[in-house]
Design an enzyme around this catalytic site. Structure first.
Site, PDB file in Angstrom:
ATOM      1  N   SER A 134       0.820  -1.222   0.000  1.00 32.50           N
ATOM      2  CA  SER A 134       0.000   0.000   0.000  1.00 32.50           C
ATOM      3  C   SER A 134       0.852   1.269   0.000  1.00 32.50           C
ATOM      4  CB  SER A 134      -0.895  -0.002   1.232  1.00 32.50           C
ATOM      5  OG  SER A 134      -1.704  -1.146   1.243  1.00 32.50           O
ATOM      6  N   CYS A 180      -6.193  -7.326   4.687  1.00 28.83           N
ATOM      7  CA  CYS A 180      -7.513  -6.682   4.729  1.00 28.83           C
ATOM      8  C   CYS A 180      -8.505  -7.201   3.694  1.00 28.83           C
ATOM      9  CB  CYS A 180      -7.379  -5.176   4.495  1.00 28.83           C
ATOM     10  SG  CYS A 180      -5.907  -4.441   5.185  1.00 28.83           S
ATOM     11  N   TYR A 208      -3.041  -3.084  -9.457  1.00 32.78           N
ATOM     12  CA  TYR A 208      -1.896  -2.394  -8.850  1.00 32.78           C
ATOM     13  C   TYR A 208      -0.721  -2.333  -9.825  1.00 32.78           C
ATOM     14  CZ  TYR A 208      -3.342  -1.625  -3.995  1.00 32.78           C
ATOM     15  OH  TYR A 208      -3.934  -1.138  -2.864  1.00 32.78           O
ATOM     16  N   GLY A 220      -5.057 -11.968  21.173  1.00 31.10           N
ATOM     17  CA  GLY A 220      -6.252 -11.199  21.532  1.00 31.10           C
ATOM     18  C   GLY A 220      -6.290  -9.880  20.789  1.00 31.10           C
ATOM     19  N   ILE A 272      -6.211  -9.567  14.504  1.00 24.94           N
ATOM     20  CA  ILE A 272      -6.245 -10.738  13.620  1.00 24.94           C
ATOM     21  C   ILE A 272      -6.907 -11.928  14.316  1.00 24.94           C
ATOM     22  CG2 ILE A 272      -4.797 -12.387  12.351  1.00 24.94           C
ATOM     23  CD1 ILE A 272      -2.866 -10.098  11.755  1.00 24.94           C
ATOM     24  N   GLU A 303     -10.674 -11.348  14.426  1.00 23.83           N
ATOM     25  CA  GLU A 303     -11.317 -11.411  13.113  1.00 23.83           C
ATOM     26  C   GLU A 303     -11.399 -12.854  12.618  1.00 23.83           C
ATOM     27  OE1 GLU A 303     -10.302  -6.890  11.640  1.00 23.83           O
ATOM     28  OE2 GLU A 303      -9.117  -8.497  10.780  1.00 23.83           O
ATOM     29  N   GLY A 338       0.787 -10.870  16.881  1.00 23.53           N
ATOM     30  CA  GLY A 338       1.427  -9.629  16.479  1.00 23.53           C
ATOM     31  C   GLY A 338       2.288  -9.840  15.249  1.00 23.53           C
TER      32      GLY A 338
HETATM   33  P1  NDP Z   1      -2.007  -7.158  17.667  1.00 23.55           P
HETATM   34  O1  NDP Z   1      -0.848  -6.374  18.062  1.00 23.55           O
HETATM   35  O2  NDP Z   1      -3.300  -6.480  17.367  1.00 23.55           O
HETATM   36  O3  NDP Z   1      -2.287  -8.279  18.748  1.00 23.55           O
HETATM   37  C1  NDP Z   1      -1.311  -9.194  19.159  1.00 23.55           C
HETATM   38  C2  NDP Z   1      -1.885 -10.056  20.224  1.00 23.55           C
HETATM   39  O4  NDP Z   1      -0.958 -11.098  20.549  1.00 23.55           O
HETATM   40  C3  NDP Z   1      -2.152  -9.291  21.512  1.00 23.55           C
HETATM   41  O5  NDP Z   1      -3.355  -9.740  22.050  1.00 23.55           O
HETATM   42  C4  NDP Z   1      -0.959  -9.679  22.385  1.00 23.55           C
HETATM   43  O6  NDP Z   1      -1.257  -9.696  23.746  1.00 23.55           O
HETATM   44  C5  NDP Z   1      -0.700 -11.089  21.938  1.00 23.55           C
HETATM   45  N1  NDP Z   1       0.694 -11.475  22.153  1.00 23.55           N
HETATM   46  C6  NDP Z   1       1.797 -10.811  21.755  1.00 23.55           C
HETATM   47  N2  NDP Z   1       2.903 -11.495  22.116  1.00 23.55           N
HETATM   48  C7  NDP Z   1       2.485 -12.594  22.720  1.00 23.55           C
HETATM   49  C8  NDP Z   1       3.156 -13.704  23.323  1.00 23.55           C
HETATM   50  N3  NDP Z   1       4.492 -13.776  23.345  1.00 23.55           N
HETATM   51  N4  NDP Z   1       2.422 -14.667  23.877  1.00 23.55           N
HETATM   52  C9  NDP Z   1       1.063 -14.613  23.868  1.00 23.55           C
HETATM   53  N5  NDP Z   1       0.384 -13.593  23.333  1.00 23.55           N
HETATM   54  C10 NDP Z   1       1.087 -12.599  22.757  1.00 23.55           C
HETATM   55  O7  NDP Z   1      -1.503  -8.013  16.420  1.00 23.55           O
HETATM   56  P2  NDP Z   1      -2.236  -8.777  15.272  1.00 23.55           P
HETATM   57  O8  NDP Z   1      -1.285  -9.851  14.877  1.00 23.55           O
HETATM   58  O9  NDP Z   1      -3.624  -9.152  15.629  1.00 23.55           O
HETATM   59  O10 NDP Z   1      -2.309  -7.675  14.131  1.00 23.55           O
HETATM   60  C11 NDP Z   1      -1.149  -6.915  13.779  1.00 23.55           C
HETATM   61  C12 NDP Z   1      -1.522  -5.524  13.406  1.00 23.55           C
HETATM   62  O11 NDP Z   1      -2.087  -5.519  12.106  1.00 23.55           O
HETATM   63  C13 NDP Z   1      -2.586  -4.885  14.285  1.00 23.55           C
HETATM   64  O12 NDP Z   1      -2.079  -4.300  15.431  1.00 23.55           O
HETATM   65  C14 NDP Z   1      -3.178  -3.874  13.365  1.00 23.55           C
HETATM   66  O13 NDP Z   1      -2.401  -2.708  13.438  1.00 23.55           O
HETATM   67  C15 NDP Z   1      -3.056  -4.522  12.002  1.00 23.55           C
HETATM   68  N6  NDP Z   1      -4.341  -5.119  11.602  1.00 23.55           N
HETATM   69  C16 NDP Z   1      -5.399  -4.305  11.396  1.00 23.55           C
HETATM   70  C17 NDP Z   1      -6.610  -4.823  11.026  1.00 23.55           C
HETATM   71  C18 NDP Z   1      -7.764  -3.914  10.813  1.00 23.55           C
HETATM   72  O14 NDP Z   1      -7.555  -2.718  10.632  1.00 23.55           O
HETATM   73  N7  NDP Z   1      -8.997  -4.409  10.852  1.00 23.55           N
HETATM   74  C19 NDP Z   1      -6.808  -6.252  10.815  1.00 23.55           C
HETATM   75  C20 NDP Z   1      -5.623  -7.028  11.085  1.00 23.55           C
HETATM   76  C21 NDP Z   1      -4.447  -6.461  11.457  1.00 23.55           C
HETATM   77  P3  NDP Z   1      -1.032  -8.434  24.707  1.00 23.55           P
HETATM   78  O15 NDP Z   1      -2.166  -7.534  24.456  1.00 23.55           O
HETATM   79  O16 NDP Z   1      -1.035  -9.062  26.060  1.00 23.55           O
HETATM   80  O17 NDP Z   1       0.292  -7.862  24.339  1.00 23.55           O
END
Ligand code: NDP
Length: 460
Positions: free
Chosen positions: A15, A48, A99, A177, A180, A183, A263
């Site tokens: 993007s 997305c 694209y 949590g 992703i 969703e 993450g």
């Molecule tokens: P997020 O950062 O949203 O969430 C990561 C999750 O993994 C958190 O709940 C975190 O817990 C947990 N976590 C991290 N490290 C560990 C670990 N070592 N052990 C256990 N749990 C862990 O990441 P996602 O992968 O869901 O998405 C990445 C990014 O992509 C998002 O932040 C967002 O910016 C983007 N995205 C946006 C979307 C949208 O706009 N609809 C859709 C999908 C992605 P804790 O909270 O405790 O750290």
């Protein structure tokens, strides 16, 4: 003779990279773009866009159930996963082609292969040799982070693979949590997969408003997702029939697929950024200033590789601001304040501005306006689903600083709330807007009484 082979070399055709490359090329610059995978990046290829198609596909089961309440007799329904995946891939290929054409029409040249910086002005593209560039833009995005040390981690998939499972599993365990995890939990649950969500924290979606977090956990459970909190994977074991997830609390869960959504990490590996002297943060993100410029004078970076706000529209705007600044003589900083986002969980969430906790921490006294209600759509159904609307208002200025909605169409609603909030709307201006009836959105402009956790009334 020109000093360099090109004016701009862009690493990554996602993007941010594509927007920057197109605008720079349209200004008359000679632009090369390297992409090792398919053009379109995470958003179009494995993020997305295909995710939203999967959300649409998975919502039908819920609609079929609701339809009965409205007098419909719904016959036998079956879901054809391979057929859906093939259609989805066709559409993704079409979008990726657009694209490519957009880049070509703008006059940018596309090179397929992994690019690596040799020094601050030289890029090597696998299979294509080296090119020199006056300016370089790093827009390579991020990739799923997997806990390499976890026993059995090789049995887990990430969201990348979830888009291409050969068959729909009967049972899935999803760890995480965040966006992703929620969703995909909604998607698989909607498609009839026995879905368990496991998250280490006391509630999902850290950083979101606490009322939203509690509300979405409840609603996901009402839809049939098992939400297990305050524990995480200790190991994954392969069995004759699938996998066993062993958790740190001593419990375990069997499934056919284990998916990690823990993450994403900036995809800087093998880019040669150290050779060019580009500074990275501890988490691997490229460090940039407000104009997306790195510590190296002729190198910039935009999008998820900079780990600012990791959203497609943000990467696009950062890429646009870069091109305006560097190639169109219009110095532009993208403003990262009041960026709205949506979580396409089921029900979905729309959110912009501060959570109540962040607002209290940053601004002191705030007033809260909140309503929970049964959406009209569910009037004829047995669904116990409830929606939530919440406004956070700075007491001193009466500015609306946070707006949070959980319920049908909340991603659509939040886009327009963001317009008003970006303009600095006050609560009385907000309230002077006449409602659109009957809608869920009207609940936002009819919140008159301040809310306390005990109920409605004057907040202290
Ligand atoms: P997020 O950062 O949203 O969430 C990561 C999750 O993994 C958190 O709940 C975190 O817990 C947990 N976590 C991290 N490290 C560990 C670990 N070592 N052990 C256990 N749990 C862990 O990441 P996602 O992968 O869901 O998405 C990445 C990014 O992509 C998002 O932040 C967002 O910016 C983007 N995205 C946006 C979307 C949208 O706009 N609809 C859709 C999908 C992605 P804790 O909270 O405790 O750290």
């Amino acid at each position: 003779m020109a000093k360099y082979d090109c004016d701009l070399f862009v690493l990554g055709a996602g993007s941010g990279g594509v927007r920057a490359a197109r605008l720079a090329a349209m200004s008359g610059a000679k632009v090369l773009v390297a992409e090792e995978h398919r053009v379109g990046g995470t958003c179009v290829i494995r993020g997305c866009v295909p995710k939203k198609f999967m959300v649409y596909a998975s919502e039908f089961a819920h609609h079929f159930k609701m339809a009965e309440g409205y007098g419909w007799t719904v016959g036998e329904s079956r879901f054809d996963w391979p057929g859906f995946i093939a259609e989805k891939d066709k559409e993704i290929a079409r979008l990726s082609g657009i694209y490519v054409r957009n880049l070509q029409n703008a006059g940018a040249e596309l090179v397929h292969g992994k690019a690596r910086l040799v020094d601050a002005h030289t890029v090597e593209v696998e299979g294509h040799g080296t090119v020199t560039a006056d300016k370089i833009l790093v827009a390579v995005g991020a990739r799923p982070w997997m806990p390499a040390e976890l026993p059995g981690v090789e049995h887990a998939i990430s969201s990348n693979e979830a888009f291409h499972l050969p068959e729909l599993p009967k049972r899935i365990v999803i760890a995480g949590g965040g966006y992703i995890a929620l969703e995909f939990a909604g998607i698989f649950n909607g498609l009839g997969v026995d879905t368990t969500l496991v998250h280490r924290g006391p509630n999902v979606l850290r950083g979101f408003d606490d009322d939203v977090r509690a509300h979405i956990s409840d609603e996901m459970e009402k839809r049939g997702i098992k939400v297990i909190l305050a524990t995480q994977h200790a190991a994954i074991e392969k069995t004759a029939t699938g996998f066993v997830s062993r958790f740190t609390n001593g419990h375990h869960c069997e499934s056919d697929v284990v998916m990690f959504a823990l993450g994403r990490e900036p995809y800087v590996e093998g880019l040669g950024l150290e050779a060019a002297g580009v500074k990275l943060a501890e988490n691997g993100a490229v460090v940039v200033d407000d104009y997306s410029r790195t510590n190296v004078e002729n190198i910039w970076a935009v999008g998820d590789v900079t780990n600012r706000i990791n959203l497609t529209p943000v990467a696009i705007r950062e890429g646009h601001a870069f091109a305006d600044t560097v190639f169109n003589d219009r110095p532009t900083k993208f403003d990262h304040e009041m960026v709205a986002s949506a979580v396409f969980s089921q029900p979905p969430i729309g959110s912009v501005g501060l959570s109540e906790a962040d607002a209290r921490h940053k601004l002191g006294k705030v007033d809260i306006y909140l309503a929970r209600f049964r959406p009209m759509k569910y009037a004829f159904t047995s669904s116990a689903e409830r929606s939530l609307v919440k406004l956070v208002v700075e007491a001193a200025t009466e500015k609306v600083v946070g707006c949070h909605v959980v319920g049908p169409d909340s991603p659509e609603i939040i886009q327009l709330a963001a317009v008003a909030m970006k303009m600095g709307v006050t609560k009385s201006q907000w309230d002077s807007t006449c409602a659109v009836h009957p809608t869920l959105a009207e609940e936002l402009v009819t919140l008159r009484e301040k809310y306390t956790p005990q109920g409605l009334g004057q907040a202290a």
